[in-house]
Design an enzyme around this catalytic site. Structure first.
Site: not given
Ligand code: ARG
Length: 460
Positions: A324, A154-155, A284, A109, A276, A22, A316, A289, A321
């Protein structure tokens, strides 16, 4: 070699490494990861869990690592897997065994839960600031337009007289709720999860309160299983951002309509419009938009994360993961949109004449006409029916209500007198709507005052 390679007889497949890593996206949390580790090390030292001198060494080296990342001297390869192991590996590369002591009484974790909360708390503060600026812009536009007559709908059918200022303050109030929604979720997420360990806390005599104080958390999480399993704060942020984007999308829709030749209530500045490739006449409203379009994307992040979390057992799971990128994408896009949206509004030209012309047609004073009769003793339903008949006749003859002669009016009700003409004047209609919440200029001034103090309290 991987930090966790001890239990394994062979290396992971290269494709597994690519899928598992990650670092490509979670390196954005390097600052949170490092400051979190500094606070953890300081606490370990203060509690005598590690040698205080070693804690100091860890902290000063982490500070160097932070500076090196910031100056672009240090980057992390895919092999480090994630930011947590990347920073720890670099620390150990620099100071050897002392570095290896940092992860005492901690797990990735609770570390990732900490980093992510810290990152999101920052994002909330930044987005709140951008929202307040947008509200400020709306209040200033409203102030300049408390008497700019405009039909409300309205509408999407002309309904009753309002002003552009009243309209802008409607959006300001929607954004005010967005700000308080962000504040509410900030308050709930303001709990330190570190100390939850992998899931069952730790046997070391850690001081979670000291770490919370150091990292600016109001409270600590109360249950270690929940501490590492919880992603509500991310989901709440995405919910708040989805509602915010829904508001901006409705606003965008109106801006797009108002820019069209069919309305021409406003004209966007050239700097905030696009052309355009084939039609030379086009101007535009792409910003509006894109805002409307990105709303779908932010909803997607919310649905994505809700779906990731929906059947996960405690605690966990690697599925998490996936949290994010959803949050980063939504935050990036909201942060990109808000300042441009604000600037687009501040630079637009308001065509008050066109709004007024529209307000003078479409029978938006019909309710006021009925109210006139009611104030002279008729029950509202009867008055409503009379005015409905008048409108029907006007549609057939191509007249406005105020163009009917007093004789024509009296044919339907003897109660009509010559003061009906001033009662039908749309400016009068607006002026008389002065109950709290209404579009009367002095009432909109009051509404502006409320929004201005709301902003001032938060900027102080
Ligand atoms: N890269 C992991 C995440 O974003 C970190 C936590 C990893 N923990 C584990 N037990 N593998 O979730």
């Amino acid at each position: 070699m991987k930090l966790w390679s001890g239990r394994f007889d062979k290396n992971t497949d290269k494709l597994v490494d690519e899928l598992n890593a990650s670092i490509t996206f979670d390196k954005r949390m390097y600052r949170e990861d490092i400051t979190g580790s500094m606070a953890h090390a300081a606490m370990l030292g203060a509690q005598g869990i590690i040698d205080p001198a070693e804690a100091d060494r860890i902290i000063s080296t982490l500070r160097d690592i932070l500076a090196d990342i910031q100056s672009g001297k240090l980057d992390f390869p895919l092999e480090v897997e994630d930011i947590h192991m990347g920073v720890e590996a670099e620390l150990t590369r620099r100071i050897g065994d002392s570095g290896k002591r940092l992860h005492t009484a901690r797990s990735r974790n609770d570390q990732v839960a900490l980093d992510f909360r810290m990152w999101i708390k920052n994002a909330v503060i930044e987005i709140r600031g951008l929202l307040l600026s947008l509200m400020e812009a709306l209040a200033s536009i409203a102030k300049a337009n408390t008497t700019s007559l405009m039909p409300s709908y309205t509408h999407l059918q002309r309904a009753q007289p309002s002003t552009f200022g009243h309209y802008m303050m409607a959006y300001a109030n929607m954004l005010k709720r967005d700000v308080t929604r962000l504040e509410d979720c900030f308050d709930r997420m303001d709990e330190l999860p570190l100390g939850s360990g992998a899931l069952a806390a730790t046997t070391y005599p850690i001081d979670r309160y000291a770490v919370a104080r150091e990292l600016g958390f109001e409270r600590i999480t109360d249950n270690s299983l929940d501490g590492v399993s919880d992603r509500d704060y991310a989901i709440e942020l995405l919910s708040a951002l989805s509602i915010l984007m829904m508001h901006l999308s409705r606003f965008s829709e109106e801006i797009i309509l108002w820019c069209s030749w069919e309305f021409k209530y406003i004209e966007l500045d050239d700097a905030y419009s696009t052309g355009s490739s084939i039609m030379p006449q086009k101007k535009n409203p792409d910003i509006a938009e894109l805002t409307r379009g990105k709303t779908g994307r932010v909803y997607g992040s919310l649905m994505g994360l809700l779906t990731v979390m929906k059947a996960l057992p405690l605690a966990y799971n690697k599925d998490m993961q996936e949290d994010k990128e959803q949050v980063f994408d939504a935050v990036d896009n909201v942060k990109k949109i808000l300042p441009v949206f604000t600037a687009m509004l501040l630079t637009m030209k308001v065509n008050t004449d066109n709004m007024r012309k529209a307000a003078e047609n479409g029978f938006i004073n019909a309710t006021d006409c009925a109210d006139y009769l009611v104030k002279r003793g008729l029950p509202f339903r009867d008055a409503y029916t009379i005015v409905g008949r008048l409108v029907n006749g006007c549609v057939a003859s191509g007249k406005k209500l105020e163009e009917l002669s007093i004789e024509e009016l009296r044919e339907l009700s003897p109660v009509f007198d010559t003061d009906i003409y001033s009662a039908l004047d749309p400016d009068t209609c607006v002026k008389n709507r002065k109950v709290p919440g209404g579009p009367a200029p002095e009432e909109v001034e009051r509404q502006i005052g409320i929004i201005e103090s709301f902003i001032a309290e938060r900027k102080a």
